[in-house]
Design a protein around this motif. Structure first.
Motif, PDB file in Angstrom:
ATOM      1  N   ALA A 213      -0.343   9.260   0.109  1.00 25.90           N
ATOM      2  CA  ALA A 213       0.195   8.094   0.842  1.00 25.90           C
ATOM      3  C   ALA A 213      -0.382   6.839   0.201  1.00 25.90           C
ATOM      4  N   ARG A 214       0.507   6.006  -0.326  1.00 24.17           N
ATOM      5  CA  ARG A 214       0.051   4.756  -0.962  1.00 24.17           C
ATOM      6  C   ARG A 214       0.882   3.597  -0.436  1.00 24.17           C
ATOM      7  N   ALA A 215       0.300   2.412  -0.501  1.00 20.84           N
ATOM      8  CA  ALA A 215       1.041   1.227  -0.061  1.00 20.84           C
ATOM      9  C   ALA A 215       0.757   0.057  -0.994  1.00 20.84           C
ATOM     10  N   GLY A 216       1.789  -0.749  -1.258  1.00 21.60           N
ATOM     11  CA  GLY A 216       1.656  -1.957  -2.070  1.00 21.60           C
ATOM     12  C   GLY A 216       1.887  -3.167  -1.168  1.00 21.60           C
ATOM     13  N   TYR A 217       1.053  -4.179  -1.306  1.00 17.20           N
ATOM     14  CA  TYR A 217       1.073  -5.318  -0.381  1.00 17.20           C
ATOM     15  C   TYR A 217       1.454  -6.610  -1.080  1.00 17.20           C
ATOM     16  N   LEU A 218       2.209  -7.456  -0.381  1.00 14.07           N
ATOM     17  CA  LEU A 218       2.438  -8.826  -0.833  1.00 14.07           C
ATOM     18  C   LEU A 218       1.895  -9.780   0.217  1.00 14.07           C
ATOM     19  N   SER A 219       1.541 -10.970  -0.246  1.00 15.39           N
ATOM     20  CA  SER A 219       0.980 -12.029   0.613  1.00 15.39           C
ATOM     21  C   SER A 219      -0.380 -11.652   1.195  1.00 15.39           C
ATOM     22  N   MET A 220      -1.056 -10.692   0.618  1.00 13.37           N
ATOM     23  CA  MET A 220      -2.367 -10.293   1.143  1.00 13.37           C
ATOM     24  C   MET A 220      -3.487 -10.597   0.153  1.00 13.37           C
ATOM     25  N   ALA A 221      -3.144 -11.034  -1.070  1.00  9.01           N
ATOM     26  CA  ALA A 221      -4.142 -11.370  -2.089  1.00  9.01           C
ATOM     27  C   ALA A 221      -3.423 -12.205  -3.148  1.00  9.01           C
ATOM     28  N   GLY A 222      -4.156 -12.636  -4.172  1.00  7.60           N
ATOM     29  CA  GLY A 222      -3.557 -13.471  -5.215  1.00  7.60           C
ATOM     30  C   GLY A 222      -2.628 -12.708  -6.145  1.00  7.60           C
ATOM     31  N   THR A 223      -2.744 -11.383  -6.124  1.00 13.54           N
ATOM     32  CA  THR A 223      -1.858 -10.514  -6.916  1.00 13.54           C
ATOM     33  C   THR A 223      -1.388  -9.384  -6.003  1.00 13.54           C
ATOM     34  N   PRO A 224      -0.350  -8.646  -6.416  1.00  7.73           N
ATOM     35  CA  PRO A 224       0.038  -7.498  -5.594  1.00  7.73           C
ATOM     36  C   PRO A 224      -1.137  -6.524  -5.493  1.00  7.73           C
ATOM     37  N   TRP A 225      -1.262  -5.875  -4.370  1.00 11.41           N
ATOM     38  CA  TRP A 225      -2.424  -5.028  -4.102  1.00 11.41           C
ATOM     39  C   TRP A 225      -1.925  -3.643  -3.744  1.00 11.41           C
ATOM     40  N   VAL A 226      -2.439  -2.613  -4.395  1.00 11.95           N
ATOM     41  CA  VAL A 226      -2.009  -1.243  -4.079  1.00 11.95           C
ATOM     42  C   VAL A 226      -3.197  -0.462  -3.541  1.00 11.95           C
ATOM     43  N   LEU A 227      -2.998   0.213  -2.409  1.00 16.72           N
ATOM     44  CA  LEU A 227      -4.074   1.011  -1.804  1.00 16.72           C
ATOM     45  C   LEU A 227      -3.661   2.478  -1.742  1.00 16.72           C
ATOM     46  N   ASP A 228      -4.613   3.358  -2.062  1.00 17.33           N
ATOM     47  CA  ASP A 228      -4.422   4.789  -1.829  1.00 17.33           C
ATOM     48  C   ASP A 228      -4.940   5.084  -0.426  1.00 17.33           C
ATOM     49  N   LEU A 229      -4.047   5.454   0.477  1.00 16.30           N
ATOM     50  CA  LEU A 229      -4.406   5.646   1.892  1.00 16.30           C
ATOM     51  C   LEU A 229      -4.295   7.116   2.285  1.00 16.30           C
ATOM     52  N   THR A 230      -4.388   7.996   1.294  1.00 13.51           N
ATOM     53  CA  THR A 230      -4.143   9.416   1.551  1.00 13.51           C
ATOM     54  C   THR A 230      -5.191  10.026   2.482  1.00 13.51           C
TER      55      THR A 230
END
Ligand SMILES: Cc1cc2nc3c(=O)[nH]c(=O)nc-3n(C[C@H](O)[C@H](O)[C@H](O)COP(=O)(O)OP(=O)(O)OC[C@H]3O[C@@H](n4cnc5c(N)ncnc54)[C@H](O)[C@@H]3O)c2cc1C
Length: 292
Positions: A213-230
């Motif tokens: 399970a992974r998620a990519g975020y916008l508007s949460m940092a200066g660059t796109p942010w991807v988290l591994d939420l597995t």
């Protein structure tokens, strides 16, 4: 408001465009759809000496899909990518995110690749490219190179593209079997830049339990942010409540407050949207149609 003075060239081939960019280096700016650059010029937030308008380079006006993924040329407009049924079949995360980009008139003119290399932290496509592990092909008079999303985004409105390089193609990989995606964002009005946006990807094992399970975020940092939420959701059924992944995202993200939202409000959006989009992605991976 009037832009500062600049010279204007409209090359008729990629080679000619690359020659102009090599000649002028940092003084030149590529003009694609103009939906970000022209407002910046009009507000005098940018003052390039020369604009290299690529709108005659029709060879870059393509959207191609195969089993590997979707290839988008530099002149493909958001609206074309959004409306292409082959794109929706190959990588449905693209139309899901593009439907949230601005308004139809802007999508008719703005290019998807222009949005990626413009690298606005609130833009949808950089987060999608990052989550999927996509790439951009950059061309210059020295040749071509492929830049992975993780190396492309350097900061707000900043990429690792050199001033003499033209981005010619973005590649969005297709998802393997038993993998689903989903996209959601919250903005004050539909079409506005998002206060928080989440692109989610879930891979299931053969028993339809969560393997990744992974998620990519916008508007949460200066660059796109991807988290591994597995970790907190590994082994859960495809239709389980995935709030634990949202909570983990809330602990890992560290947004800045601004005039649009406090940091705590953004974090709360991220927790809720993460749990929701991951669950939708898991249900898609299992072949379940959404009713939520
Ligand atoms: C009112 C409004 C609302 C918007 N809302 C959103 C939104 O919600 N989400 C979103 O993602 N976007 C939004 N946008 C921006 C829109 O998506 C633009 O289309 C996009 O940011 C830039 O694409 P463009 O083709 O217009 O690029 P341009 O404006 O022509 O260029 C933008 C920048 O990228 C560079 N560039 C462009 N193409 C290339 C290339 N091929 N190679 C090298 N450099 C290149 C230019 O030199 C410039 O620095 C909005 C715009 C407006 C005006």
């Amino acid at each position: 408001v009037k832009p500062p003075t600049f010279s204007y060239r409209r090359p008729s081939s990629v080679e000619e465009a690359l020659g102009l960019l090599a000649e002028d280096g940092p003084q030149a700016k590529v003009l694609a759809g103009g939906q970000s650059l022209i407002p910046l010029l009009s507000m005098r937030l940018a003052a390039p000496g020369r604009l290299v308008d690529i709108n005659s380079l029709t060879e870059l006006s393509y959207v191609r899909c195969d089993e590997a993924g979707v290839r988008v040329g530099a002149l493909a407009r958001h609206a074309e990518v959004l409306a292409d049924p082959a794109v929706a079949a190959c990588q449905p995360l693209l139309p899901a995110a593009l439907a949230c980009v601005a308004h139809p008139t802007i999508r008719n003119r703005g290019t998807s690749l222009g949005s990626i290399v413009h690298a606005d932290p609130a833009a949808e496509l950089p987060a999608v490219l990052s989550l999927l592990g996509g790439t951009v092909i950059a061309a210059s008079t020295d040749g071509r190179r492929t830049i992975g999303a993780a190396e492309l985004f350097a900061g707000p409105l900043e990429t690792s593209l050199r001033p003499d390089e033209l981005a010619v193609e973005a590649f969005f990989p297709a998802c393997p079997q038993l993998t689903g995606t989903a996209f959601e964002e919250v903005s004050r009005r539909h079409g506005d830049y998002a206060l928080c946006g989440v692109a989610a990807l879930v891979r299931l094992d053969d028993d339809l339990r969560i393997a990744e399970a992974r998620a990519g975020y916008l508007s949460m940092a200066g660059t796109p942010w991807v988290l591994d939420l597995t970790e907190p959701v590994r082994g859960l059924a495809y239709d389980a409540d995935l709030a634990a992944a949202g909570e983990l995202a809330g602990r890992l993200l560290d947004p800045e407050p601004d005039i649009h939202a406090t940091a705590e409000y953004r974090l709360q959006l991220a927790r809720v949207l993460t749990a929701r989009t991951l669950r939708r992605a898991a249900r898609t991976a299992a072949g379940v149609m959404h009713d939520d």
